[in-house]
Design a protein around this motif. Structure first.
Motif, PDB file in Angstrom:
ATOM      1  N   ILE A 132       0.851  -1.196   0.000  1.00  0.00           N
ATOM      2  CA  ILE A 132       0.000   0.000   0.000  1.00  0.00           C
ATOM      3  C   ILE A 132       0.885   1.243   0.000  1.00  0.00           C
ATOM      4  N   THR A 133       1.200   1.727  -1.185  1.00  0.00           N
ATOM      5  CA  THR A 133       1.940   2.972  -1.370  1.00  0.00           C
ATOM      6  C   THR A 133       1.209   3.793  -2.420  1.00  0.00           C
ATOM      7  N   ALA A 134       1.537   5.072  -2.509  1.00  0.00           N
ATOM      8  CA  ALA A 134       0.878   5.935  -3.489  1.00  0.00           C
ATOM      9  C   ALA A 134       1.072   5.401  -4.907  1.00  0.00           C
ATOM     10  N   ARG A 135       2.275   4.941  -5.180  1.00  0.00           N
ATOM     11  CA  ARG A 135       2.565   4.436  -6.524  1.00  0.00           C
ATOM     12  C   ARG A 135       1.786   3.158  -6.809  1.00  0.00           C
ATOM     13  N   MET A 136       1.687   2.265  -5.809  1.00  0.00           N
ATOM     14  CA  MET A 136       0.973   1.011  -6.012  1.00  0.00           C
ATOM     15  C   MET A 136      -0.538   1.230  -6.077  1.00  0.00           C
ATOM     16  N   ILE A 137      -1.031   2.254  -5.410  1.00  0.00           N
ATOM     17  CA  ILE A 137      -2.452   2.589  -5.536  1.00  0.00           C
ATOM     18  C   ILE A 137      -2.748   3.014  -6.977  1.00  0.00           C
ATOM     19  N   GLY A 138      -1.845   3.803  -7.547  1.00  0.00           N
ATOM     20  CA  GLY A 138      -1.983   4.193  -8.947  1.00  0.00           C
ATOM     21  C   GLY A 138      -1.955   2.985  -9.862  1.00  0.00           C
ATOM     22  N   SER A 139      -1.042   2.057  -9.577  1.00  0.00           N
ATOM     23  CA  SER A 139      -0.947   0.826 -10.357  1.00  0.00           C
ATOM     24  C   SER A 139      -2.238   0.025 -10.267  1.00  0.00           C
ATOM     25  N   GLN A 140      -2.821  -0.025  -9.076  1.00  0.00           N
ATOM     26  CA  GLN A 140      -4.060  -0.777  -8.893  1.00  0.00           C
ATOM     27  C   GLN A 140      -5.218  -0.147  -9.654  1.00  0.00           C
ATOM     28  N   LEU A 141      -5.244   1.178  -9.721  1.00  0.00           N
ATOM     29  CA  LEU A 141      -6.275   1.862 -10.496  1.00  0.00           C
ATOM     30  C   LEU A 141      -6.182   1.480 -11.980  1.00  0.00           C
ATOM     31  N   ILE A 142      -4.943   1.392 -12.479  1.00  0.00           N
ATOM     32  CA  ILE A 142      -4.736   0.979 -13.868  1.00  0.00           C
ATOM     33  C   ILE A 142      -5.185  -0.468 -14.058  1.00  0.00           C
ATOM     34  N   THR A 143      -4.869  -1.331 -13.090  1.00  0.00           N
ATOM     35  CA  THR A 143      -5.303  -2.727 -13.137  1.00  0.00           C
ATOM     36  C   THR A 143      -6.820  -2.816 -13.238  1.00  0.00           C
ATOM     37  N   TYR A 144      -7.515  -2.038 -12.424  1.00  0.00           N
ATOM     38  CA  TYR A 144      -8.976  -2.063 -12.438  1.00  0.00           C
ATOM     39  C   TYR A 144      -9.531  -1.507 -13.741  1.00  0.00           C
ATOM     40  N   ALA A 145      -8.877  -0.476 -14.273  1.00  0.00           N
ATOM     41  CA  ALA A 145      -9.330   0.089 -15.548  1.00  0.00           C
ATOM     42  C   ALA A 145      -9.216  -0.945 -16.662  1.00  0.00           C
ATOM     43  N   TYR A 154      -7.654  -9.705 -15.580  1.00  0.00           N
ATOM     44  CA  TYR A 154      -6.904  -9.096 -14.473  1.00  0.00           C
ATOM     45  C   TYR A 154      -5.409  -9.184 -14.751  1.00  0.00           C
ATOM     46  N   ILE A 155      -4.759  -8.030 -14.815  1.00  0.00           N
ATOM     47  CA  ILE A 155      -3.303  -7.944 -14.949  1.00  0.00           C
ATOM     48  C   ILE A 155      -2.778  -7.269 -13.695  1.00  0.00           C
ATOM     49  N   GLY A 156      -2.108  -8.021 -12.831  1.00  0.00           N
ATOM     50  CA  GLY A 156      -1.685  -7.500 -11.539  1.00  0.00           C
ATOM     51  C   GLY A 156      -0.539  -6.504 -11.600  1.00  0.00           C
ATOM     52  N   ASP A 157       0.453  -6.797 -12.444  1.00  0.00           N
ATOM     53  CA  ASP A 157       1.636  -5.934 -12.509  1.00  0.00           C
ATOM     54  C   ASP A 157       1.665  -5.212 -13.845  1.00  0.00           C
ATOM     55  N   VAL A 158       0.859  -4.171 -13.937  1.00  0.00           N
ATOM     56  CA  VAL A 158       0.674  -3.475 -15.217  1.00  0.00           C
ATOM     57  C   VAL A 158       1.904  -2.685 -15.653  1.00  0.00           C
ATOM     58  N   ILE A 194      -5.324 -10.525 -28.381  1.00  0.00           N
ATOM     59  CA  ILE A 194      -3.993 -10.993 -27.997  1.00  0.00           C
ATOM     60  C   ILE A 194      -4.061 -11.621 -26.601  1.00  0.00           C
ATOM     61  N   LYS A 195      -3.426 -12.775 -26.451  1.00  0.00           N
ATOM     62  CA  LYS A 195      -3.463 -13.478 -25.173  1.00  0.00           C
ATOM     63  C   LYS A 195      -2.257 -13.083 -24.321  1.00  0.00           C
ATOM     64  N   ILE A 196      -2.543 -12.508 -23.161  1.00  0.00           N
ATOM     65  CA  ILE A 196      -1.503 -12.039 -22.240  1.00  0.00           C
ATOM     66  C   ILE A 196      -1.671 -12.743 -20.907  1.00  0.00           C
ATOM     67  N   GLU A 197      -0.578 -13.295 -20.388  1.00  0.00           N
ATOM     68  CA  GLU A 197      -0.602 -13.974 -19.099  1.00  0.00           C
ATOM     69  C   GLU A 197       0.552 -13.472 -18.238  1.00  0.00           C
ATOM     70  N   GLU A 198       0.495 -13.776 -16.930  1.00  0.00           N
ATOM     71  CA  GLU A 198       1.525 -13.359 -15.997  1.00  0.00           C
ATOM     72  C   GLU A 198       2.187 -14.558 -15.332  1.00  0.00           C
ATOM     73  N   VAL A 199       3.452 -14.388 -14.973  1.00  0.00           N
ATOM     74  CA  VAL A 199       4.216 -15.366 -14.205  1.00  0.00           C
ATOM     75  C   VAL A 199       4.826 -14.638 -13.017  1.00  0.00           C
ATOM     76  N   GLN A 200       4.708 -15.204 -11.840  1.00  0.00           N
ATOM     77  CA  GLN A 200       5.269 -14.574 -10.645  1.00  0.00           C
ATOM     78  C   GLN A 200       6.792 -14.539 -10.710  1.00  0.00           C
ATOM     79  N   VAL A 201       7.372 -13.363 -10.475  1.00  0.00           N
ATOM     80  CA  VAL A 201       8.826 -13.213 -10.424  1.00  0.00           C
ATOM     81  C   VAL A 201       9.182 -12.345  -9.224  1.00  0.00           C
ATOM     82  N   ASP A 202      10.439 -12.347  -8.901  1.00  0.00           N
ATOM     83  CA  ASP A 202      10.978 -11.456  -7.879  1.00  0.00           C
ATOM     84  C   ASP A 202      11.888 -10.464  -8.573  1.00  0.00           C
TER      85      ASP A 202
END
Length: 238
Positions: A132-145, A154-158, A194-202
């Motif tokens: 929960i940071t200002a930047r991540m809140i912005g990222s979450q808004l983009i995810t929801y959009a 759902y794309i978690g890490d936009v 276009i098919k887009i998927e995510e893979v968890q990374v560090d």
């Protein structure tokens, strides 16, 4: 370059856009050369104002040297055209600051094949919650959009710049102006089939240099992306 002068025999090209990354680029490339030499790479020097070009040449780093700064979109496009010209089957974008770990390329390739995906995103938030940071809140808004405008994708890490592309996407990102390595393009692509998927990374923290996205620029960036997702994407050619 002549077609018979392709760097290696790998099916995978690592594209490393670099703007003012003289303090990071040798470490980034040495990790690839020493531990992941099964992949080819190219550093796209995006008209850097620092010593990036000289550092690359001094360390015998494969470099595509752009004479002026064209921005991330232009640098990635140049790398994609290089990948297409040399017939690479896959291209993956890794940032020049060293945050992205090449160890995940194998996992992303496996996911692309198994899921028959066009793009695989190396995501910090596939299985982990966003802080929960200002930047991540912005990222979450983009995810929801994106979620809303794509009817449930759902794309978690936009904002992740670690993305693997198949041959079809190499050509499109290289030669079609509507394809940009930005979050708003994800919604546009999904709505284009276009098919887009995510893979968890560090990911690592940046060691040297600073991101241009300070508080003010982050707000401007988020606003621009949201407008593109909610409005502009519907007017882009498909």
């Amino acid at each position: 370059m002549d077609k018979d002068k392709k760097i290696g025999k790998s099916e995978v090209l690592i594209i490393i856009p670099a703007y003012n990354e003289s303090g990071n680029i040798v470490r980034v490339v040495d990790e690839i050369r020493n531990k992941y030499s099964e992949y080819d790479y190219i550093v796209v020097n995006d008209g850097s104002l620092d010593q990036t070009r000289k550092v690359c040449h001094a360390n015998h780093i494969h470099i595509l040297d752009l004479p002026v700064n064209v921005g991330l979109t232009g640098a990635v496009r140049a790398g994609m055209r290089y990948a297409n010209y040399h017939d690479y089957k896959y291209a993956i974008q890794l940032d020049g600051d060293g945050q992205h770990k090449p160890e995940y390329i194998k996992t992303m390739l496996k996911a692309m094949i198994e899921l028959n995906a066009d793009i695989i995103i190396g995501s910090r938030f596939k299985t982990q919650r966003k802080p929960i940071t200002a930047r991540m809140i912005g990222s979450q808004l983009i995810t929801y959009a994106i979620f809303i405008t794509t009817r449930g994708k759902y794309i978690g890490d936009v904002t992740s710049g670690m993305r693997l592309f198949n041959r079809k996407m190499i050509k499109r990102f290289g030669y079609q102006l509507n394809y940009r390595p930005e979050p708003d393009t994800l919604a546009y692509l999904i709505n284009s089939g276009i098919k887009i998927e995510e893979v968890q990374v560090d990911m690592r923290e940046r060691v040297e240099g600073e991101s241009y996205l300070d508080v003010i620029n982050s707000f401007k960036y988020m606003t621009h992306v949201l407008i593109n997702i909610l409005i502009t994407q519907w007017f882009r050619n498909r």
